[in-house]
Design an enzyme around this catalytic site. Structure first.
Site, mmCIF file in Angstrom:
data_model
loop_
_atom_site.group_PDB
_atom_site.id
_atom_site.type_symbol
_atom_site.label_atom_id
_atom_site.label_comp_id
_atom_site.label_asym_id
_atom_site.label_seq_id
_atom_site.Cartn_x
_atom_site.Cartn_y
_atom_site.Cartn_z
ATOM 1 N N HIS A 474 35.961 36.648 34.476
ATOM 2 C CA HIS A 474 36.388 37.207 35.761
ATOM 3 C C HIS A 474 35.400 37.015 36.905
ATOM 4 O O HIS A 474 35.785 37.062 38.079
ATOM 5 C CB HIS A 474 36.656 38.708 35.591
ATOM 6 N N THR A 603 38.902 40.788 46.717
ATOM 7 C CA THR A 603 39.917 41.833 46.566
ATOM 8 C C THR A 603 39.525 43.088 47.332
ATOM 9 O O THR A 603 38.381 43.281 47.717
ATOM 10 C CB THR A 603 40.114 42.210 45.080
#
Length: 731
Positions: A474, A603
């Site tokens: 990730h 994000t």
């Protein structure tokens, strides 16, 4: 051993008659082709760097400007140098070395080039200013205001033609830093439905004290960072949320993506791997050449940041004592393959070209046919990447920094990506849908805890029956980036590549293709103990994960849109209702939105448990009228959509609070408000990656090609580790 002999370019022996030199022409030919391929890639990168660097201008535009400038000055009988050479002539004897006509040509080229650079600079900054306006997001669905229409015309006017993947990077605006006052107001608004009056009043007092005293001081440092860096959040987010984590990244960080649910292109494991590996490497070639189109919003007018694509391939996460690092190499011509406890290095280029699917299948068949046993310590070696990071870092330094272990580890970490030829079978079973999907998802998420190299940017997992999937690390990028790659692979596999009638890849075997290279290890007993310890930690974590996937086909987003409701808002509100029915209370809810409207954006959090949503849920629990429920649903949906817009446009609160907290730790300042806010547990995590980010296949015409997308570990498991990490990292 034919491949071993081919790998030697020349041999010589000393005899009484002198030195006997033997050249291997095939090896020399491969060296020549490899070098030629490498120089071609360098030239393409150099050319793409120029094209991206001058965007929204172009080299063609330079020619147009030069011709136009020289022609206009000649027609107007003006000095094309604008007096430049005349002034220089007062100090330098230019006329001795250059005739007057040559001076005019050279000076005109210099002035024209300067004019071209000025035009590019103006266009780029005007475009950046235009892209900083986000009023278009507030138009009603299906309608466009006059202001938005004019804005779109201007964006199109100042954007260049035929953009490449990274063309818009220099024109994207920087992520703005919200004001402390706005963040405090929005935080209290999000906290109100989760607190009683006494708790809320106490929290309101802490927020006001922070806004008045410590907040402005911390904000000043964030403002300074935002002026100095491309993005004031992303580097800290990558380091402290991902790379400084000392716990396992398996489950806690890595996520997975699934195959088609109803389509089974072939039952042959090697054939499916052949097509998939070829499709992935073909995507990498397009990425290297910047031929992948950038993603846009609003009728292909608003570009999204493409920075996360840069480390998709040839990338591995390297463990460290206090923090991991991301290792990325510019070029890799091989992949690493795991099968039945053995590791192999497989070159995917030969004769200066990418291997065809049938040739890659040939390599996979050789690995599957290899009956050799794992070396001592080899079978569970990858468990080091699944357990805690510090033992892996220590073992890497002690046992993998020299000799054959280092060479083999380099082969894995510098591979384009990692492939697992899994010896289990996974597939969606229509007669047993939930259990089959649960097993499939858990296998992709963690497998046996030693049959995926979790540090690689992504693992391609191909099961024994031909089903496949991805497991992705990730830290280097978020799920939509991997989703873009995966949709390319799924569309290319059955459509463009296809399979022969017998299930094999199309094409012919290669008669002279060197086989895979078995990686060699020397694992001492002490290292084996560390491997076993990491495996035990990983297995305990994997056994603690419950995964349930329930297929739902009663209706989809099409019906929700017909009801004039946002599908995302509908799902979020439904989750709140389901959670309240199950637990009898509301909870802090995490939904991720992207901030890629800004340079290097990643994000932001949408706190989807709102006062409006809670009002609708309570109405559903009471005997309210249908009209009242519909009214509250509409209000809750509009509120959620507005929060999503704010998060996308840099007005979210959680990344701002996170960065303020980091600054406070750097300054040695304690903030009761920030400490309490970042300690609040997220009970629901509802991130998702939409299907069909790119229009590569039509699900309306081919609904059988649907996938169940992907998934990730529960966020609650990460919450306690996150706070411990944030407190520890600056102490």
């Amino acid at each position: 051993m034919a491949e071993a002999h081919q790998a030697v370019a020349f041999q010589f022996t000393v005899t009484p008659d002198g030195i006997d030199l033997q050249l291997c022409h095939e090896a020399l030919r491969q060296i020549y082709l490899s070098g030629l391929h490498s120089w071609k890639k360098r030239f393409i990168r150099f050319k793409n760097g120029i094209m991206t660097g001058v965007y929204p201008g172009s080299p063609t535009g330079l020619v147009v400007v030069l011709v136009g400038y020289m022609s206009s000055t000649k027609y107007a009988q003006m000095d094309p140098t604008l007096g430049l050479f005349t002034k220089l002539g007062q100090h330098l004897p230019i006329s001795k070395y250059m005739a007057e006509d040559s001076q005019h040509v050279v000076g005109g080229v210099l002035v024209g080039t300067g004019l071209w650079v000025t035009i590019i600079f103006v266009m780029r900054n005007v475009l950046k200013y235009l892209l900083s306006w986000h009023g278009w997001m507030y138009n009603q669905h299906g309608k466009m205001s006059i202001k938005t229409s004019i804005w779109m015309v201007l964006v199109r006017l100042f954007s260049g033609r035929k953009p490449m993947l990274y063309s818009f990077q220099n024109a994207l605006p920087r992520l703005p830093v919200p004001s402390v006052k706005d963040t405090m107001r929005r935080y209290l608004e999000s906290a109100r439905p989760l607190m009683d009056d006494e708790e809320y009043n106490r929290m309101e007092g802490l927020a006001k004290d922070f806004e008045k005293n410590l907040g402005p001081r911390l904000q000043w440092y964030l403002k300074l960072k935002s002026w100095w860096t491309s993005n004031y959040v992303s580097d800290w987010w990558e380091e402290y949320i991902y790379l400084r984590g000392r716990g396992p990244i398996m489950v806690n960080s890595n996520y997975y993506a699934m195959d088609f649910l109803y389509v089974f292109p072939t039952h042959l494991q090697a054939a499916r791997a052949g097509n998939a590996i070829h499709a992935i490497m073909f995507y990498r070639r397009k990425l290297d050449r910047a031929q992948i189109k950038p993603l846009f919003l609003l009728e292909n007018r608003v570009p999204l940041c493409s920075a996360q694509w840069e480390r998709m391939f040839n990338t591995s996460r390297v463990p460290g004592q206090e923090s991991d690092t991301i290792q990325h190499v510019t070029e890799s011509k091989h992949i690493a393959v795991f099968h039945r406890g053995r590791f192999f290095k497989v070159y995917v280029f030969y004769d200066g070209r990418l291997l065809l699917p049938r040739e890659i299948e040939q390599q996979m068949e050789r690995i599957l046919a290899d009956k050799s046993e794992p070396q001592f310590g080899e079978q569970a070696l990858a468990a080091l990447t699944a357990g805690d990071r510090i033992p892996w870092a220590n073992a890497r330094t002690e046992y993998f920094s020299r000799g054959k272990n280092k060479q083999s580890l380099d082969a894995i970490e510098k591979a384009a990506f990692f492939v697992t030829l899994d010896d289990t079978e996974q597939r969606y079973d229509t007669e047993n849908p939930i259990e089959s999907l649960d097993s499939y998802a858990k296998s992709l998420l963690h497998g046996k805890c030693y049959d995926r190299w979790f540090d690689k940017s992504f693992n391609l997992i191909v099961f024994k029956n031909g089903t496949m999937g991805l497991n992705a690390e990730h830290s280097w990028a978020d799920a939509p980036i991997v989703g873009h790659l995966w949709e390319h692979v799924l569309s290319m596999d059955p459509n463009k590549l296809g399979y022969a009638e017998d299930g094999h890849c199309k094409g012919k075997l290669h008669p002279n293709l060197p086989g895979p290279q078995r990686l060699q290890w020397d694992i001492p007993e002490e290292c084996q103990n560390i491997i076993n310890s990491s495996l035990n930690v990983a297995k305990a974590l994997a056994d603690d994960v419950d995964c349930h996937i329930i297929p739902f086909s009663d209706f989809g987003k099409g019906l929700i849109k017909k009801c004039r409701t946002s599908p995302d808002a509908f799902i979020q509100i439904a989750l709140q209702l389901a959670h309240f029915r199950d637990k009898g209370k509301f909870c802090l809810t995490y939904e991720a939105s992207m901030t890629r409207l800004f340079r290097e954006g990643r994000t932001e959090t949408v706190r989807s448990c709102t006062m409006e949503t809670c009002a609708f849920v309570r109405a559903m629990m009471r005997d309210e009228t249908r009209e009242e429920r519909m009214k509250l649903l509409k209000e809750a949906s509009e509120k959620h959509q507005n929060l999503y817009r704010l998060a996308m446009t840099g007005k979210g609160i959680d990344r701002h609070l996170f960065c303020l907290y980091l600054v406070s730790k750097y300054l040695g300042e304690e903030s009761p408000f920030l400490k309490e806010v970042l300690s609040e547990p997220w009970r629901l995590s509802t991130s998702q990656t939409p299907l069909q980010q790119v229009e590569l296949f039509d699900l309306k015409r081919h609904p059988e090609r649907v996938s169940s997308g992907g998934g990730f570990g529960p966020l609650v498991m990460l919450q306690s580790r996150l706070m411990a990490r944030l407190h520890w990292m600056c102490n």
